[in-house]
Design a protein around this motif. Structure first.
Motif, PDB file in Angstrom:
ATOM      1  N   ILE A 136       0.834  -1.205   0.000  1.00 33.87           N
ATOM      2  CA  ILE A 136       0.000   0.000   0.000  1.00 33.87           C
ATOM      3  C   ILE A 136       0.870   1.256   0.000  1.00 33.87           C
ATOM      4  N   TYR A 137       1.742   1.406   1.003  1.00 34.20           N
ATOM      5  CA  TYR A 137       2.536   2.625   1.141  1.00 34.20           C
ATOM      6  C   TYR A 137       4.045   2.371   1.178  1.00 34.20           C
ATOM      7  N   GLY A 138       4.455   1.176   0.807  1.00 41.75           N
ATOM      8  CA  GLY A 138       5.887   0.900   0.735  1.00 41.75           C
ATOM      9  C   GLY A 138       6.622   1.078   2.049  1.00 41.75           C
ATOM     10  N   GLY A 139       5.927   0.836   3.167  1.00 48.40           N
ATOM     11  CA  GLY A 139       6.561   0.946   4.473  1.00 48.40           C
ATOM     12  C   GLY A 139       6.618   2.355   5.030  1.00 48.40           C
ATOM     13  N   ASP A 140       5.986   3.316   4.378  1.00 44.63           N
ATOM     14  CA  ASP A 140       5.992   4.713   4.838  1.00 44.63           C
ATOM     15  C   ASP A 140       4.971   4.877   5.963  1.00 44.63           C
ATOM     16  N   LEU A 141       5.452   4.957   7.202  1.00 44.29           N
ATOM     17  CA  LEU A 141       4.564   5.026   8.363  1.00 44.29           C
ATOM     18  C   LEU A 141       3.802   6.346   8.436  1.00 44.29           C
ATOM     19  N   LEU A 142       4.410   7.420   7.958  1.00 43.94           N
ATOM     20  CA  LEU A 142       3.723   8.706   7.970  1.00 43.94           C
ATOM     21  C   LEU A 142       2.475   8.659   7.091  1.00 43.94           C
ATOM     22  N   LYS A 143       2.574   7.970   5.965  1.00 44.11           N
ATOM     23  CA  LYS A 143       1.406   7.850   5.089  1.00 44.11           C
ATOM     24  C   LYS A 143       0.291   7.034   5.754  1.00 44.11           C
ATOM     25  N   TRP A 144       0.665   6.041   6.566  1.00 42.09           N
ATOM     26  CA  TRP A 144      -0.353   5.283   7.296  1.00 42.09           C
ATOM     27  C   TRP A 144      -1.052   6.167   8.327  1.00 42.09           C
ATOM     28  N   LYS A 145      -0.304   7.034   8.995  1.00 39.59           N
ATOM     29  CA  LYS A 145      -0.906   7.976   9.936  1.00 39.59           C
ATOM     30  C   LYS A 145      -1.862   8.920   9.197  1.00 39.59           C
ATOM     31  N   LYS A 146      -1.428   9.405   8.039  1.00 39.62           N
ATOM     32  CA  LYS A 146      -2.275  10.310   7.258  1.00 39.62           C
ATOM     33  C   LYS A 146      -3.530   9.599   6.762  1.00 39.62           C
ATOM     34  N   PHE A 147      -3.374   8.334   6.359  1.00 47.39           N
ATOM     35  CA  PHE A 147      -4.540   7.559   5.920  1.00 47.39           C
ATOM     36  C   PHE A 147      -5.549   7.428   7.054  1.00 47.39           C
ATOM     37  N   ALA A 148      -5.061   7.119   8.264  1.00 46.97           N
ATOM     38  CA  ALA A 148      -5.947   6.976   9.422  1.00 46.97           C
ATOM     39  C   ALA A 148      -6.699   8.278   9.691  1.00 46.97           C
ATOM     40  N   ASN A 149      -5.988   9.398   9.649  1.00 47.94           N
ATOM     41  CA  ASN A 149      -6.624  10.684   9.933  1.00 47.94           C
ATOM     42  C   ASN A 149      -7.548  11.126   8.807  1.00 47.94           C
ATOM     43  N   THR A 150      -7.193  10.815   7.575  1.00 49.84           N
ATOM     44  CA  THR A 150      -8.075  11.129   6.448  1.00 49.84           C
ATOM     45  C   THR A 150      -9.375  10.339   6.542  1.00 49.84           C
ATOM     46  N   LEU A 151      -9.258   9.073   6.928  1.00 49.74           N
ATOM     47  CA  LEU A 151     -10.452   8.249   7.094  1.00 49.74           C
ATOM     48  C   LEU A 151     -11.315   8.768   8.243  1.00 49.74           C
ATOM     49  N   ARG A 152     -10.675   9.215   9.326  1.00 49.58           N
ATOM     50  CA  ARG A 152     -11.428   9.834  10.428  1.00 49.58           C
ATOM     51  C   ARG A 152     -12.196  11.057   9.936  1.00 49.58           C
ATOM     52  N   LEU A 153     -11.537  11.886   9.159  1.00 51.76           N
ATOM     53  CA  LEU A 153     -12.180  13.096   8.637  1.00 51.76           C
ATOM     54  C   LEU A 153     -13.360  12.740   7.737  1.00 51.76           C
ATOM     55  N   ARG A 154     -13.161  11.775   6.872  1.00 52.71           N
ATOM     56  CA  ARG A 154     -14.227  11.354   5.953  1.00 52.71           C
ATOM     57  C   ARG A 154     -15.450  10.848   6.725  1.00 52.71           C
ATOM     58  N   ILE A 155     -15.207  10.016   7.741  1.00 51.69           N
ATOM     59  CA  ILE A 155     -16.312   9.462   8.529  1.00 51.69           C
ATOM     60  C   ILE A 155     -17.010  10.566   9.320  1.00 51.69           C
ATOM     61  N   ALA A 156     -16.233  11.461   9.903  1.00 51.67           N
ATOM     62  CA  ALA A 156     -16.812  12.555  10.689  1.00 51.67           C
ATOM     63  C   ALA A 156     -17.698  13.441   9.820  1.00 51.67           C
ATOM     64  N   LEU A 157     -17.253  13.745   8.608  1.00 50.94           N
ATOM     65  CA  LEU A 157     -18.059  14.550   7.690  1.00 50.94           C
ATOM     66  C   LEU A 157     -19.347  13.818   7.307  1.00 50.94           C
ATOM     67  N   ARG A 158     -19.242  12.518   7.128  1.00 50.80           N
ATOM     68  CA  ARG A 158     -20.407  11.712   6.758  1.00 50.80           C
ATOM     69  C   ARG A 158     -21.424  11.665   7.896  1.00 50.80           C
ATOM     70  N   CYS A 159     -20.946  11.688   9.129  1.00 51.16           N
ATOM     71  CA  CYS A 159     -21.822  11.451  10.286  1.00 51.16           C
ATOM     72  C   CYS A 159     -22.150  12.719  11.080  1.00 51.16           C
ATOM     73  N   MET A 160     -21.939  13.878  10.508  1.00 54.03           N
ATOM     74  CA  MET A 160     -22.170  15.116  11.247  1.00 54.03           C
ATOM     75  C   MET A 160     -23.605  15.217  11.770  1.00 54.03           C
ATOM     76  N   LYS A 161     -24.575  14.806  10.947  1.00 54.33           N
ATOM     77  CA  LYS A 161     -25.984  14.915  11.351  1.00 54.33           C
ATOM     78  C   LYS A 161     -26.286  14.016  12.535  1.00 54.33           C
ATOM     79  N   ASN A 162     -25.787  12.786  12.515  1.00 57.13           N
ATOM     80  CA  ASN A 162     -26.103  11.826  13.575  1.00 57.13           C
ATOM     81  C   ASN A 162     -25.228  12.000  14.812  1.00 57.13           C
ATOM     82  N   LEU A 163     -23.934  12.227  14.605  1.00 55.40           N
ATOM     83  CA  LEU A 163     -23.005  12.265  15.738  1.00 55.40           C
ATOM     84  C   LEU A 163     -22.827  13.656  16.328  1.00 55.40           C
ATOM     85  N   GLY A 164     -23.238  14.686  15.621  1.00 54.22           N
ATOM     86  CA  GLY A 164     -23.223  16.044  16.158  1.00 54.22           C
ATOM     87  C   GLY A 164     -21.862  16.512  16.616  1.00 54.22           C
TER      88      GLY A 164
END
Length: 220
Positions: free
Chosen positions: A178-206
Motif C-alpha cells: 500500500i505505502y511501501g513501508g511509509d509510516l507517515l502515510k499510514w498515519k495520514k490515511f488513518a486521519n483522512t479516514l477519520r475526517l471522511r467518517i466525521a463529515l459523513r456522520c455530522m448529522k447523527n453524531l453532532g
C-alpha cells in the motif's frame, strides 16, 4: 524364556517408537505462524478483490434491496462473507498473535487501521453490523449487531489511537504493497479516514463529529 524375551523386545520397540515423537510428527517445511507482512498483504489483496466484486454487483444489490431481498449476503462470493471471513478474520489473527509484542507495535496499528477501514465499508453498506463480538470464538452461535452510530464512534476512536500510537522511528511493515513501508502515510490515511467518517456522520453524531473535524484540521 522365549515368552519373556518377546515382552522385552516389545517394550524396547515401543520405547524406541516414541523417541523424538514430536520432531518426527512436525512438518519441517510448514509455517507454524505467519508474519504480519504475510497476513496483511493477503488482507490488502482480498479487500480489493471484494470491493471490485462489490462494484460489479451494485446494480443487483440496489434491485434486491428494493424488492426485499436478503440484506446480509452470506453466499460464497458475497461481500459480507468475504469481508468477515477472508479479511477481518485474518486481521484478527495479527492482533491475537502480535498485539502484545512490543517488537510489532506499528504493524499491529496498521492492522487496526485497515480493520477500521473495512468496518467503515461494511457499516456504510449494511447499517448495523457486528464489531466488538465479530471473529471471536466466544460468539459462535450469537453475535451482537451494533447500531451505525456506535460502530462509527468505535472506528473514530480506534483510528485516533492507532495513528497516535504509530512511532515513525520504530518498526515498519515490510513488503508493504500500500505505502511501501511509509509510516507517515499510514498515519495520514488513518486521519483522512477519520475526517471522511466525521463529515459523513455530522448529522447523527453532532458534536462528536465536529470535534473530530476540528482536531484533524488543526494538525493537517
Amino acid at each position: 524364556m522365549k515368552k519373556y524375551s518377546f515382552y522385552i523386545i516389545l517394550i524396547v520397540g515401543l520405547a524406541s517408537g516414541t523417541k523424538n515423537f514430536q520432531q518426527v510428527n512436525t512438518d519441517p517445511i510448514s509455517f507454524p505462524t505467519a508474519s504480519p507482512e504475510a497476513i496483511m498483504n493477503n488482507v490488502f489483496k482480498r479487500t480489493n478483490d471484494a470491493l471490485a466484486y462489490k462494484n460489479q454487483e451494485i446494480g443487483h444489490w440496489i434491485y434486491l434491496t428494493r424488492i426485499g431481498g436478503g440484506r446480509y449476503d452470506v453466499s460464497d462470493a458475497g461481500f459480507w462473507q468475504n469481508m468477515y471471513v477472508n479479511v477481518l478474520e485474518n486481521i484478527q489473527q495479527v492482533l491475537n498473535l502480535y498485539g502484545k509484542d512490543t517488537n510489532f507495535v506499528n504493524r499491529v496499528q496498521i492492522a487496526r487501521i485497515w480493520q477500521s477501514y473495512v468496518y467503515s465499508q461494511l457499516v456504510s453498506n449494511y447499517g448495523p453490523i457486528p464489531t466488538t463480538q465479530a471473529n471471536n470464538i466466544n460468539n459462535l452461535t450469537t453475535v451482537l449487531f451494533e447500531s451505525e452510530d456506535s460502530v462509527y464512534l468505535r472506528i473514530l476512536s480506534t483510528l485516533k489511537d492507532a495513528a497516535a500510537t504509530i512511532n515513525l522511528a520504530k518498526d515498519k511493515l515490510g513488503y508493504d504493497v500500500i505505502y511501501g513501508g511509509d509510516l507517515l502515510k499510514w498515519k495520514k490515511f488513518a486521519n483522512t479516514l477519520r475526517l471522511r467518517i466525521a463529515l459523513r456522520c455530522m448529522k447523527n453524531l453532532g458534536t462528536a463529529a465536529t470535534g473530530v473535524i476540528s482536531e484533524i484540521m488543526a494538525d493537517e
